[in-house]
Design an enzyme around this catalytic site. Structure first.
Site, short mmCIF file in Angstrom:
data_model
loop_
_atom_site.label_atom_id
_atom_site.label_comp_id
_atom_site.label_asym_id
_atom_site.label_seq_id
_atom_site.Cartn_x
_atom_site.Cartn_y
_atom_site.Cartn_z
N ASP A 1 60.04 8.46 38.63
CA ASP A 1 59.50 8.13 39.98
C ASP A 1 60.48 7.24 40.73
O ASP A 1 60.09 6.27 41.39
CB ASP A 1 58.13 7.46 39.85
CG ASP A 1 57.37 7.49 41.19
OD1 ASP A 1 56.41 6.69 41.34
OD2 ASP A 1 57.77 8.27 42.08
N ASP B 1 58.98 -0.51 37.86
CA ASP B 1 57.83 0.38 37.76
C ASP B 1 58.06 1.55 36.80
O ASP B 1 58.28 2.69 37.21
CB ASP B 1 57.42 0.91 39.14
CG ASP B 1 55.93 1.26 39.11
OD1 ASP B 1 55.34 1.47 40.17
OD2 ASP B 1 55.37 1.30 38.00
N1 LIG Z 1 54.92 -2.10 39.28
C1 LIG Z 1 55.67 -3.10 38.91
O1 LIG Z 1 56.02 -3.25 37.73
C2 LIG Z 1 56.12 -4.02 39.96
N2 LIG Z 1 55.66 -3.92 41.22
N3 LIG Z 1 56.25 -4.88 41.94
C3 LIG Z 1 55.97 -5.00 43.38
C4 LIG Z 1 56.02 -3.62 44.01
C5 LIG Z 1 55.79 -3.64 45.49
C6 LIG Z 1 55.86 -2.21 46.03
N4 LIG Z 1 57.12 -1.58 45.71
C7 LIG Z 1 57.43 -1.59 44.30
C8 LIG Z 1 57.39 -2.99 43.73
C9 LIG Z 1 57.10 -5.60 41.17
C10 LIG Z 1 57.04 -5.06 39.90
C11 LIG Z 1 57.90 -5.54 38.76
C12 LIG Z 1 58.35 -6.95 38.96
C13 LIG Z 1 58.63 -7.33 40.39
C14 LIG Z 1 59.52 -8.36 40.70
N5 LIG Z 1 59.72 -8.74 41.96
C15 LIG Z 1 59.05 -8.12 42.96
N6 LIG Z 1 59.30 -8.55 44.19
C16 LIG Z 1 58.90 -8.19 45.41
C17 LIG Z 1 59.21 -9.04 46.51
C18 LIG Z 1 58.83 -8.72 47.79
C19 LIG Z 1 58.11 -7.47 48.08
C20 LIG Z 1 57.83 -6.61 46.92
C21 LIG Z 1 58.21 -6.95 45.63
N7 LIG Z 1 58.18 -7.11 42.74
C22 LIG Z 1 57.96 -6.70 41.47
#
Ligand SMILES: NC(=O)c1nn(CC2CCNCC2)c2c1CCc1cnc(N=C3C=CCC=C3)nc1-2
Length: 326
Positions: A156, A174
């Site tokens: 994905d 993700d």
């Molecule tokens: N699904 C996950 O593992 C995951 N999801 N997010 C936020 C999502 C927001 C939509 N797009 C995909 C990512 C995270 C992670 C891992 C760990 C992780 C670490 N930092 C951030 N940081 C962000 C900072 C600002 C906006 C969105 C994410 N986000 C994540």
């Protein structure tokens, strides 16, 4: 669900004799102060969080046990944890430090990416120039190469799942829908389109109900996933071709008014390049967006392609300063 990693905090406690002792205690939810929501999925919420003791900032992914059991997603949860446990040593992959749980939830303590999504940065400038596209493209490719070497197919990949850290370096995230190949080192011969009709699965892929059901995000899904439900390593390179196109054009190559119409465009290879699209990039995209996965460029071919001429890969790539976004 065995917790992973052994982060401990030292807690001051009074023992049975009334003596104050410093006792190592496995970190838990009380060791963190939770901030804003960074993202929400169907089975998880990701929070900004600070370790109260070290003040280090993390992203903590919280999964509600009741919901996972009710929705029969235990397999997904374990696949994601196993995937993250395989992908521990690459700067381009969001790192899982450790996990813990309480009676209601599971917690993954992950790298925090303060730069947000690559998609968000792209939207601010509209499109990237060749220099920026090479910089981000090379880092994404380097991370895909590491993933594939560890037997992980992301399935994905898209600009929303390409996050950026403080230095605007890429961190792919993700892995909840990833596929783990049983033998990470087995060279995977992707199924040929003409073989698609048969029920034969790619020998490396575990027989897994998830393979049959999962399809990625419409605009980036590969034709073999639509026709045969069989993702292979080359499926991630189809998505890579879509991402390179989007960074330069400001929109994905296959986008229509509905998912069904988008899928039609994909299987018919129905897309065009905007006027002025750089020729070397066009050639690269055309050789990634090939219907037959066996005829798609491999990672080695892409690294040696004219578009990446002079681009260094490996450790040096991650020490390079991000170019000015334009
Ligand atoms: N699904 C996950 O593992 C995951 N999801 N997010 C936020 C999502 C927001 C939509 N797009 C995909 C990512 C995270 C992670 C891992 C760990 C992780 C670490 N930092 C951030 N940081 C962000 C900072 C600002 C906006 C969105 C994410 N986000 C994540």
């Amino acid at each position: 669900w065995k917790d992973r990693g052994a982060a401990v905090s030292i807690r001051k406690e009074v023992d049975a004799n009334g003596k104050t002792v410093m006792r190592p205690v496995k970190k838990g939810v009380r060791d963190f102060s939770f901030g804003r929501v960074l993202g929400e999925g169907s089975y998880s919420t990701v929070y900004f969080a600070t370790d109260r003791q070290t003040l280090k900032e993390y992203a903590i992914k919280v999964l509600e046990k009741k919901h996972i059991i009710k929705e029969r997603k235990i397999k997904y949860v374990n696949i994601e944890k196993d995937t993250l446990n395989r992908l521990t040593e690459h700067p381009g992959i969001v790192r899982l430090y450790y996990t813990f749980q309480d009676e209601n939830s599971l917690y993954y303590v992950l790298d925090l990416c303060n730069g947000g999504e690559l998609l968000g940065v792209l939207k601010k400038t509209g499109t990237f120039d060749v220099e920026c596209t090479r910089f981000f493209g090379a880092q994404i490719l380097d991370a895909i190469e590491y993933m594939h070497s560890r037997g992980v197919i992301h399935r994905d990949l898209k600009p929303e799942n390409v996050l950026l850290d403080d230095q605007l370096h890429v961190k792919i995230t993700d892995f909840g829908t990833a596929r783990l190949l049983s033998d990470p080192r087995a060279p995977q011969a992707p199924p040929r389109i003409e073989d698609m009709g048969t029920s034969s699965r790619n020998k490396d892929q575990d027989d897994d109900s998830r393979a049959a059901s999962f399809v990625g995000t419409a605009e980036y899904v590969s034709p073999e996933l639509l026709t045969n439900k069989n993702a292979c390593k080359a499926s991630d390179l189809w998505a890579f071709g879509c991402i390179i196109y989007q960074l330069l054009a400001g929109r994905p190559p296959f986008k229509a008014g509905s998912e069904y119409l988008t899928f039609q465009k994909i299987v018919n290879l129905d897309y065009e390049f905007p006027v002025g699209f750089p020729p070397a990039a066009r050639d690269l995209v055309e050789r990634c967006l090939v219907l037959d996965p066996a005829r798609r460029l491999t990672i080695e071919h892409i690294k040696n392609h004219e578009f990446f001429e002079g681009q260094q890969f490996g450790k040096i790539l991650w020490k390079t300063k991000a170019p000015r976004l334009r």
